[in-house]
Design a protein around this motif. Structure first.
Motif, mmCIF file in Angstrom:
data_model
loop_
_atom_site.group_PDB
_atom_site.id
_atom_site.type_symbol
_atom_site.label_atom_id
_atom_site.label_comp_id
_atom_site.label_asym_id
_atom_site.label_seq_id
_atom_site.Cartn_x
_atom_site.Cartn_y
_atom_site.Cartn_z
ATOM 1 N N TRP A 128 3.034 7.242 -5.294
ATOM 2 C CA TRP A 128 2.356 7.836 -6.447
ATOM 3 C C TRP A 128 1.906 9.255 -6.136
ATOM 4 O O TRP A 128 2.074 10.166 -6.955
ATOM 5 N N ALA A 129 1.337 9.464 -4.935
ATOM 6 C CA ALA A 129 0.873 10.798 -4.559
ATOM 7 C C ALA A 129 2.032 11.777 -4.457
ATOM 8 O O ALA A 129 1.922 12.938 -4.863
ATOM 9 N N LEU A 175 -7.481 -0.418 -4.752
ATOM 10 C CA LEU A 175 -7.873 0.391 -3.600
ATOM 11 C C LEU A 175 -8.787 -0.391 -2.668
ATOM 12 O O LEU A 175 -8.669 -0.293 -1.441
ATOM 13 N N ILE A 185 -5.361 8.604 2.111
ATOM 14 C CA ILE A 185 -5.042 8.732 0.686
ATOM 15 C C ILE A 185 -5.914 7.797 -0.141
ATOM 16 O O ILE A 185 -6.416 8.161 -1.203
ATOM 17 N N ALA A 186 -6.120 6.562 0.358
ATOM 18 C CA ALA A 186 -6.968 5.612 -0.368
ATOM 19 C C ALA A 186 -8.400 6.122 -0.468
ATOM 20 O O ALA A 186 -9.045 6.010 -1.523
ATOM 21 N N MET A 220 -8.502 8.840 -3.075
ATOM 22 C CA MET A 220 -8.432 8.312 -4.435
ATOM 23 C C MET A 220 -9.755 7.665 -4.844
ATOM 24 O O MET A 220 -10.197 7.799 -5.986
ATOM 25 N N LEU A 278 -0.064 4.018 -12.671
ATOM 26 C CA LEU A 278 -0.586 3.451 -11.438
ATOM 27 C C LEU A 278 -1.131 2.049 -11.678
ATOM 28 O O LEU A 278 -0.951 1.145 -10.848
ATOM 29 N N ALA A 288 0.823 -1.213 0.000
ATOM 30 C CA ALA A 288 0.000 0.000 0.000
ATOM 31 C C ALA A 288 0.854 1.258 0.000
ATOM 32 O O ALA A 288 0.370 2.351 -0.312
ATOM 33 N N LEU A 315 0.756 3.977 -2.771
ATOM 34 C CA LEU A 315 -0.138 5.134 -2.798
ATOM 35 C C LEU A 315 0.609 6.394 -2.363
ATOM 36 O O LEU A 315 0.434 7.470 -2.945
ATOM 37 N N CYS A 371 -2.297 6.390 5.160
ATOM 38 C CA CYS A 371 -2.500 5.622 3.927
ATOM 39 C C CYS A 371 -3.989 5.459 3.652
ATOM 40 O O CYS A 371 -4.440 5.569 2.510
#
Length: 343
Positions: free
Chosen positions: A118-119, A152, A243-244, A247, A135, A112, A115, A240
């Protein structure tokens, strides 16, 4: 307490606690390999001297000792999902790799960290088709699925399991979001709640030592938590999850903003159909979306991700880079260097 320090119960923002254990694991792995090579060499020499080598020493090195752990039914399912989304062919092989710290990236929660990565890489930028496909390729490399929504959903499921386990409220699988259908198919049914694997004597000693230096009550509990990724820092897992959630909100916004024509094709240029026919993020993550993530991060954790503000502090490098490093078990640059070049 030294044990709690080694277990990362104290603030592990620097990653020191986990780095110590990884270094110990690395040296123990080298000792185990050297010991195996010496035993093999002795066996060969004995065979050459007597002309009657049975290979018993080789067998003893290969068989090693049995390591057994017990799991609840939901833990068995979560572990099976981690194995199904890994490069290992069996739970035994998976446990041998993660229990010693040799593979810190095995658990779903470790992966995970992508994430955060990528962010951090694209923070503040409009997301185009290229970033969306990137991604998806990372998801295929780590989880075996290019569908960002499935990735996700799997991450959210394991994050919730870790949170419930930490509070002692993890019950059955019904308390968790469902696993993606394709992951369920790879896992199958009839999972055993007891796992036994053979490890060489040196590695078992290492696992026992790591358990003794941790805050866990015994070796079985230590292996369970490490294998499921429940040894990760709680606040970083919470970030985390934020962020998930963000997204998933962007994905939902994509679907709402993308009316389809009579033949099921997109009615406009925005909301392009992404990988495998799924509506993707392309064209729908703009400055207002990143500001929403920034505001939510400050509201929940007291840290702004971008730019100075009248109150609070900006820490995009600390909040995102540290999260990626902690979960992936390596610096972002080190992890990136391990990703196949074709991705």
């Amino acid at each position: 307490m030294p044990g709690r320090l080694m277990a990362g119960v104290v603030d592990s923002g620097t990653g020191l606690a986990h780095r110590w254990l990884r270094q110990r694991g690395l040296f123990a792995e080298l000792r185990a390999l050297e010991g195996s090579e010496r035993a093999l060499e002795r066996s060969r020499e004995a065979g050459e001297d007597t002309g009657d080598s049975t290979g018993d020493d080789v067998g003893k090195v290969g068989r090693g000792e049995v390591l057994s752990i017990r799991l609840s039914r939901v833990q068995a399912v979560l572990l099976a999902e981690a194995v199904a989304c890994s490069r290992y062919r069996s739970r035994s092989a998976y446990l041998r790799a993660v229990a010693t710290g040799r593979d810190r990236r095995g658990p779903i929660l470790a992966k995970a960290g992508v994430l955060f990565l990528w962010a951090r890489t694209h923070f503040g930028e409009p997301i185009r088709l290229e970033e969306q496909e990137e991604l998806g390729r990372l998801g295929q490399f780590l989880f075996g699925t290019e569908d960002v929504g499935e990735m996700l959903a799997l991450i959210r499921r394991h994050l919730r399991a870790a949170r419930l386990a930490a509070s002692g409220r993890l019950g059955g699988a019904e308390s968790l979001p469902p696993a993606p259908e394709r992951v369920q198919q790879r896992v199958g049914s009839g999972l055993s709640t007891e796992v036994s694997t053979r490890v060489c004597r040196e590695r078992k000693r290492l696992i026992r030592e790591n358990a003794a230096y941790s805050a866990y009550s015994g070796m079985s509990g230590f292996v369970r938590h490490v294998a499921l990724g429940w040894d990760r820092n709680g606040e970083i897992l919470a970030r985390c999850a934020a962020i998930a959630e963000w997204m998933e909100g962007c994905l939902k916004g994509c679907r709402e903003k993308s009316p389809k024509g009579p033949q099921g094709t997109q009615g406009g240029s925005r909301g392009q159909v992404g990988l495998k026919g799924q509506v993707g993020l392309e064209g729908h993550v703009g400055s207002e979306d990143w500001e929403r993530l920034d505001g939510e991060t400050h509201r929940r954790f007291g840290v702004y991700l971008s730019g100075p503000r009248a109150s609070g502090r900006a820490d995009v490098e600390g909040a995102l880079r540290r999260g990626a490093r902690h979960l992936l078990g390596a610096a972002p640059e080190t992890f990136s260097s391990r990703v196949p070049a074709e991705l």
